[in-house]
Design a protein around this motif. Structure first.
Motif, PDB file in Angstrom:
ATOM      1  N   ALA A   1       0.850  -1.081  -0.093  1.00  0.00           N
ATOM      2  CA  ALA A   1       0.059  -0.151  -0.171  1.00  0.00           C
ATOM      3  C   ALA A   1       0.841   1.327  -0.094  1.00  0.00           C
ATOM      4  N   ASP A   2       0.297   2.244  -0.638  1.00  0.00           N
ATOM      5  CA  ASP A   2       1.268   3.780  -0.556  1.00  0.00           C
ATOM      6  C   ASP A   2       0.749   4.388   0.692  1.00  0.00           C
ATOM      7  N   ALA A   3      -0.643   3.882   1.205  1.00  0.00           N
ATOM      8  CA  ALA A   3      -1.143   4.798   2.592  1.00  0.00           C
ATOM      9  C   ALA A   3      -1.878   3.551   3.302  1.00  0.00           C
ATOM     10  N   VAL A   4      -1.932   3.582   4.691  1.00  0.00           N
ATOM     11  CA  VAL A   4      -2.511   2.611   5.343  1.00  0.00           C
ATOM     12  C   VAL A   4      -3.944   3.319   6.081  1.00  0.00           C
ATOM     13  N   VAL A   5      -4.873   2.860   5.959  1.00  0.00           N
ATOM     14  CA  VAL A   5      -6.088   3.807   6.678  1.00  0.00           C
ATOM     15  C   VAL A   5      -6.598   2.618   7.622  1.00  0.00           C
ATOM     16  N   VAL A   6      -6.723   2.849   8.918  1.00  0.00           N
ATOM     17  CA  VAL A   6      -7.320   1.945   9.702  1.00  0.00           C
ATOM     18  C   VAL A   6      -8.656   2.612  10.200  1.00  0.00           C
ATOM     19  N   VAL A   7      -9.640   1.780   9.934  1.00  0.00           N
ATOM     20  CA  VAL A   7     -10.992   2.446  10.054  1.00  0.00           C
ATOM     21  C   VAL A   7     -11.534   2.060  11.625  1.00  0.00           C
ATOM     22  N   GLU A   8     -11.401   0.954  12.141  1.00  0.00           N
ATOM     23  CA  GLU A   8     -11.784   0.599  13.523  1.00  0.00           C
ATOM     24  C   GLU A   8     -10.638  -0.443  13.955  1.00  0.00           C
ATOM     25  N   SER A   9     -10.266  -0.166  15.180  1.00  0.00           N
ATOM     26  CA  SER A   9      -9.454  -1.112  16.044  1.00  0.00           C
ATOM     27  C   SER A   9      -9.254  -0.976  17.146  1.00  0.00           C
ATOM     28  N   ALA A  10      -9.300  -2.054  18.057  1.00  0.00           N
ATOM     29  CA  ALA A  10      -8.995  -1.972  19.532  1.00  0.00           C
ATOM     30  C   ALA A  10      -7.471  -1.596  19.608  1.00  0.00           C
ATOM     31  N   GLY A  11      -7.280  -1.524  20.866  1.00  0.00           N
ATOM     32  CA  GLY A  11      -5.900  -0.918  21.305  1.00  0.00           C
ATOM     33  C   GLY A  11      -4.823  -1.875  20.784  1.00  0.00           C
ATOM     34  N   SER A  12      -5.181  -3.070  20.614  1.00  0.00           N
ATOM     35  CA  SER A  12      -4.148  -4.165  20.093  1.00  0.00           C
ATOM     36  C   SER A  12      -4.829  -4.892  19.116  1.00  0.00           C
ATOM     37  N   GLY A  13      -4.202  -5.523  18.344  1.00  0.00           N
ATOM     38  CA  GLY A  13      -4.639  -6.331  17.321  1.00  0.00           C
ATOM     39  C   GLY A  13      -3.692  -6.429  15.941  1.00  0.00           C
ATOM     40  N   GLY A  14      -4.369  -7.201  15.149  1.00  0.00           N
ATOM     41  CA  GLY A  14      -3.585  -7.120  13.743  1.00  0.00           C
ATOM     42  C   GLY A  14      -3.573  -5.991  13.196  1.00  0.00           C
ATOM     43  N   SER A  15      -4.551  -5.065  13.316  1.00  0.00           N
ATOM     44  CA  SER A  15      -4.423  -3.768  12.326  1.00  0.00           C
ATOM     45  C   SER A  15      -3.237  -3.088  12.995  1.00  0.00           C
ATOM     46  N   MET A  16      -3.057  -3.061  14.217  1.00  0.00           N
ATOM     47  CA  MET A  16      -1.961  -2.589  14.800  1.00  0.00           C
ATOM     48  C   MET A  16      -0.546  -2.885  14.434  1.00  0.00           C
ATOM     49  N   TYR A  17      -0.474  -4.115  13.951  1.00  0.00           N
ATOM     50  CA  TYR A  17       0.731  -4.891  13.518  1.00  0.00           C
ATOM     51  C   TYR A  17       1.112  -4.175  11.887  1.00  0.00           C
ATOM     52  N   THR A  18      -0.138  -4.126  11.491  1.00  0.00           N
ATOM     53  CA  THR A  18      -0.070  -3.449  10.012  1.00  0.00           C
ATOM     54  C   THR A  18       0.379  -2.097  10.158  1.00  0.00           C
ATOM     55  N   VAL A  19       0.075  -1.339  10.973  1.00  0.00           N
ATOM     56  CA  VAL A  19       0.686  -0.016  11.208  1.00  0.00           C
ATOM     57  C   VAL A  19       2.010  -0.058  11.573  1.00  0.00           C
ATOM     58  N   GLU A  20       2.331  -0.847  12.367  1.00  0.00           N
ATOM     59  CA  GLU A  20       3.975  -0.736  12.780  1.00  0.00           C
ATOM     60  C   GLU A  20       4.623  -1.123  11.457  1.00  0.00           C
ATOM     61  N   GLU A  21       4.289  -1.970  10.630  1.00  0.00           N
ATOM     62  CA  GLU A  21       4.735  -2.434   9.515  1.00  0.00           C
ATOM     63  C   GLU A  21       4.801  -1.392   8.393  1.00  0.00           C
ATOM     64  N   ALA A  22       3.886  -0.628   8.532  1.00  0.00           N
ATOM     65  CA  ALA A  22       3.766   0.608   7.478  1.00  0.00           C
ATOM     66  C   ALA A  22       4.687   1.826   8.002  1.00  0.00           C
ATOM     67  N   LEU A  23       4.945   1.928   9.208  1.00  0.00           N
ATOM     68  CA  LEU A  23       5.552   2.889   9.724  1.00  0.00           C
ATOM     69  C   LEU A  23       7.053   2.720   9.521  1.00  0.00           C
ATOM     70  N   ALA A  24       7.313   1.343   9.553  1.00  0.00           N
ATOM     71  CA  ALA A  24       8.717   0.754   9.377  1.00  0.00           C
ATOM     72  C   ALA A  24       8.911   0.950   8.017  1.00  0.00           C
ATOM     73  N   ARG A  25       7.791   1.074   7.080  1.00  0.00           N
ATOM     74  CA  ARG A  25       8.211   1.299   5.644  1.00  0.00           C
ATOM     75  C   ARG A  25       8.043   2.723   5.016  1.00  0.00           C
ATOM     76  N   ASP A  26       7.831   3.726   6.193  1.00  0.00           N
ATOM     77  CA  ASP A  26       7.602   5.073   5.906  1.00  0.00           C
ATOM     78  C   ASP A  26       6.201   5.305   5.012  1.00  0.00           C
ATOM     79  N   ARG A  27       5.400   4.497   5.324  1.00  0.00           N
ATOM     80  CA  ARG A  27       3.964   4.728   4.687  1.00  0.00           C
ATOM     81  C   ARG A  27       3.264   5.583   5.361  1.00  0.00           C
ATOM     82  N   PRO A  28       2.358   6.573   4.990  1.00  0.00           N
ATOM     83  CA  PRO A  28       1.694   7.354   5.914  1.00  0.00           C
ATOM     84  C   PRO A  28       0.532   6.454   6.530  1.00  0.00           C
TER      85      PRO A  28
END
Lengths: 505, 374
Positions: free
Chosen positions: B234-261
């Motif tokens: 992805a060129d950008a990652v949008v999280v729509v709904e997520s609890a404080g921890s979970g798979g989406s948060m993992y996706t966010v970490e991976e996106a940040l590691a790759r400098d994706r907004p």
């Protein structure tokens, strides 16, 4: 030289008593004591109890060949209730007591080895089955025996007492009736319930219309507390209902000594580990009534509905529809009463939180939990209500709710209107009479049509909705066709509490 | 032994199907050996002679290597390769390998694609979130999927229940840019079963990607690994709904590691399903109210805003009171009675009318505010 005596007694099957003729033959031969005529183990042991009781009562045991026949021989005789009749039969055949003294008399009671007469389970049906003018029962069974109200009841506490009375040596013992039979334990009152207006209202509807009720809510929300308050707002049992309920409780051996009629609607809450047989009945040789029958006239509360065995829940369906349980076992087929109001409680899902975005269950766990509740069973709950944990403010500072007595008056008024339609409650109104008894206003019709078209209501649910709406109107004292308000309430209270799927748009 | 004429991807496919062959190990092996050699090395246990591989093989490399050797002895590489004839299999370096993954931090050694190949040069947006979403999240995800796809974005998600599924469905509904699903099982193993239809629709209209060979069951550890591919594509990652921890948060970490907004959709502060997204916003993630916010964050031209439709939601009377009470989050009849002060009769009429008009939807005994379908 041989002598014969005939004494009447009875045995119990299901909730019915069956008359038993106890024939005792004392004749020539080696001393022996046999009982024939299909006795069960407890009944066969009567030999030892009767012999010991006669000996310890200071009477002599005939050293002859004694044969006891329990007629009709095709009927299985159960328990120790025939002890007293057998003992009297032996004494009559042995000429210790005159045969004339026992004519027109029936005997029900178990003997202790010391000659005391003990009460037996099922006194009400047993006494009811006796075709006699006078019945002799244990002292503690006297109140139960008198409920039948057809016989002169002679309570005795020992065999000696009885023999002396029969011989005319002493008058019949006078056992004073307990001055005031201890009243039933107080029924919990609705005033203890704080808040939860919808659940309260659903209770009232259930009581007024005889609609089965399902509470769905997290642990600790007060589902059990609410259900326990239902008997307190139910109409009192009619004399016939009370006698039937008492008969069932008597057959199950649940009436405590000194207590007579079960006059208040019973509340039965079997644990979710209960087997199908314990719910339905017929598990023992006496075909003991199960929880369904014990709840007849009152409330059957199934907490943790999802935890019951599926087979046990499926067994509920026929009794709910027909108001009775037909049990077929190897020994007999019997019909037990089972007209109860079903109240059940369950969590919305295994974690109990339920709300959208709140639940932490895995999807499969939710699915598995939901599947435990079969569609046909869910369909039999006209009222399905969410019970949330009460608000803390409300819990601590809120005023108590309306007391049961006030609610019960409205319930009684609604039941009176149902009675005017010729049914005991709206839930039993036949579908074909709904058009005349529960007509709809145009607004109500539109609402029903929309719900049907949008798939929020099934054709099967329609009749049930109308009955509930009729109860809503009855409680509010409304006349005329049902309005959208009543139909809307009935609809709102009949939603699938746990839809299987959040459909992808 | 199989003839050496097989392409490199065939050997990698066979390797990827071995037990305990995670993406990192497979990548390491593929960097040390040529594909055919790699299979040979694994099948004979020679991998143990390469210290750079041994250090990746966990606390007991011996056991892992023996497991590979045993499993490899039972694999017919040629037959496995023949099984994959119907889908596209691309090793890193093949022309069909997605360009976005080539220089990734942890590129998959081999990518299996069902449906069309992932387009090069088309911007991609990941729309992800929790499986246990609220109606609000579900609707927003669907709308974002639809609008982003209509704006020419490939919507990337994980085909999970909840937000993922809603985003995919929205993208399909737009019938514009093809959606991309990255899954944690083989592309032929439908998981979750309830998305079977969606799965087929995406395979027909877009692409389903996986780094697992056909027949791989959905194992829990594969999903976080799958999420890194979503972030990478992805060129950008949008999280729509997520609890404080979970798979989406993992996706966010991976996106940040790759400098994706990373962008997030705000939600009620009382909603558990929005705890994670609200936290992201507090930490500086971009706010997403609609697709235009995403386009702006990616530096793309915004679509003309549809003229704000007059919100026809009832405001007055019992219906208005019910909608106001539901603004804070889902409610039950009981909570609505106390929040609105209405009697059950008028309340249920209002609810029934709102439900019929689509302003309220029902989830079991819970009611949620929604927007009527257009």
């Amino acid at each position: 030289m041989s002598k014969l005596a005939v004494v009447s007694s009875a045995t119990v099957l299901g909730v019915e008593g069956r008359a038993v003729r106890v024939e005792v033959h004392v004749g020539q031969g080696l001393p022996a004591f046999t009982i024939v005529g299909l006795p069960d183990a407890a009944c066969r042991e009567a030999r030892d109890r009767v012999r010991a009781a006669i000996a310890t009562s200071g009477l002599s045991w005939p050293l002859q060949r004694i044969t006891v026949n329990l007629a009709p021989s095709s009927l299985r005789k159960v328990g120790g209730g025939l002890d007293l009749a057998i003992a009297i039969g032996v004494l009559v055949a042995d000429d210790k007591v005159g045969a004339a003294a026992v004519t027109g008399m029936g005997f029900v009671g178990e003997l202790g080895l010391d000659g005391t007469v003990q009460p037996v389970a099922g006194t009400v049906p047993l006494v009811d089955a006796l075709d006699a003018d006078v019945v002799v029962v244990a002292r503690d069974s006297a109140e139960e025996a008198r409920l039948v109200d057809r016989h002169v009841v002679r309570p005795v506490s020992t065999l000696t007492e009885l023999v002396k009375a029969l011989k005319g040596e002493e008058p019949w013992p006078e056992h004073p009736r307990p001055a005031s039979p201890p009243g039933p334990p107080p029924v919990p009152d609705l005033t203890d319930v704080r808040g939860q207006p919808v659940a309260r209202h659903a209770l009232e509807l259930a009581a007024a219309g005889g609609h089965n009720l399902l509470f769905v809510g997290p642990p600790g929300a007060g589902k059990t507390m609410l259900a326990q308050r239902l008997p307190g707002i139910l109409p009192p049992l009619t004399p016939e209902e009370a006698l039937l309920t008492t008969r069932v409780h008597s057959a199950a051996g649940l009436i405590r000594p000194g207590f007579g009629l079960v006059a208040a609607p019973p509340f039965r809450a079997p644990h979710h580990s209960s087997s199908m047989v314990s719910l339905v009945g017929g598990g023992t040789a006496t075909m003991r009534p199960g929880e369904l029958s014990l709840a007849a006239g009152g409330v059957l509360f199934l907490d943790e509905l999802g935890e019951f065995q599926p087979s046990a829940l499926d067994a509920l369906r026929q009794p709910i529809e027909e108001g009775c349980v037909r049990v077929s076992r190897a020994r007999a087929t019997i019909t037990l009463p089972a007209r109860f109001l079903l109240v059940a409680a369950m969590n919305p899902c295994p974690c109990g939180q339920g709300g959208p975005g709140e639940c932490t269950c895995t999807d499969t766990a939710r699915l598995r939990y939901r599947r435990r509740l079969s569609a046909p069973l869910l369909d039999r709950f006209d009222l399905r209500v969410d019970v949330a944990r009460p608000d803390v403010d409300e819990l601590l500072r809120g005023r108590g709710g309306e007391p049961s007595a006030t609610v019960r008056e409205r319930v009684l008024a609604a039941r009176a209107r149902a009675a005017a339609r010729g049914v005991t409650s709206n839930a039993r109104l036949p579908a074909e009479r709904l058009e005349t008894e529960a007509p709809l206003t145009p607004g109500a019709l539109t609402m029903i049509e929309t719900s049907l078209r949008q798939g929020r209501l099934s054709a099967r649910g329609l009749a049930r909705i109308r009955r509930v709406a009729l109860t809503v109107a009855d409680l509010a004292g409304l006349e005329g066709p049902l309005r959208a308000e009543e139909i809307g309430q009935a609809l709102a209270l009949r939603q699938d509490p746990m839809p299987l799927d959040r459909a992808v748009a | 032994m199989s003839p050496p004429s097989l392409p490199g991807a065939a050997w990698l496919t066979a390797l990827a199907g071995l037990p305990k062959m995670g993406p990192a190990r497979l990548l390491a092996i593929s960097l040390v050996y040529e594909p055919a050699e790699a299979w040979q090395a694994v099948a004979t246990g020679q991998v143990l002679r390469r210290p750079e591989l041994v250090e990746r093989m966990g606390p007991s490399p011996q056991v892992v290597a023996e497991g590979w050797q045993r499993a490899a002895a039972r694999v017919d590489v040629e037959a496995t390769w023949a099984d994959h004839a119907d889908i596209s299999v691309a090793a890193r370096g093949d022309a069909a390998y997605p360009a976005a993954l080539v220089d990734d931090l942890e590129p998959p050694a081999v990518v299996f694609t069902r449906g069309a190949p992932v387009l090069d040069g088309t911007p991609r947006v990941a729309v992800v979130g929790t499986r246990r979403c609220t109606r609000y999240g579900f609707d927003v995800a669907g709308e974002l999927g639809r609008e982003l796809a209509a704006a020419g974005m490939q919507v990337v998600s994980g085909l999970a229940l909840g937000i993922d599924g809603a985003a995919h469905q929205g993208a399909l509904d737009a019938a514009a840019a093809p959606p991309v699903a990255v899954v944690g099982s083989g592309v032929d193993v439908v998981y979750p079963q309830r998305h079977r239809r969606l799965w087929e629709q995406i395979a027909a209209a877009g692409s389903i990607l996986s780094e697992c060979p056909l027949g791989t069951p959905p194992e829990a550890w594969r999903f976080p690994a799958r999420n890194r591919i979503i972030a990478a594509l992805a060129d950008a990652v949008v999280v729509v709904e997520s609890a404080g921890s979970g798979g989406s948060m993992y996706t966010v970490e991976e996106a940040l590691a790759r400098d994706r907004p990373v962008l997030a959709v705000p939600g009620s502060v009382q909603s558990r399903a929005s705890a994670g997204t609200n936290k992201l916003l507090a930490e500086g993630a971009g706010v997403v109210r609609d697709a235009n916010d995403v386009l702006a964050a990616m530096g793309l031209p915004q679509r003309p805003r549809r003229r704000a439709r007059k919100d026809a939601a009832p405001r007055a009377g019992p219906a208005g009171a019910v909608l106001r009470a539901l603004r804070a989050g889902p409610g039950t009849l009981d909570s609505l009675t106390s929040a609105t002060g209405l009697a059950l009769g008028p309340l249920s009429v209002a609810v029934a009318e709102l439900e019929a008009a689509g302003w309220v939807s029902r989830h079991g005994l819970w009611l949620e505010r929604t927007k009527p379908a257009r």
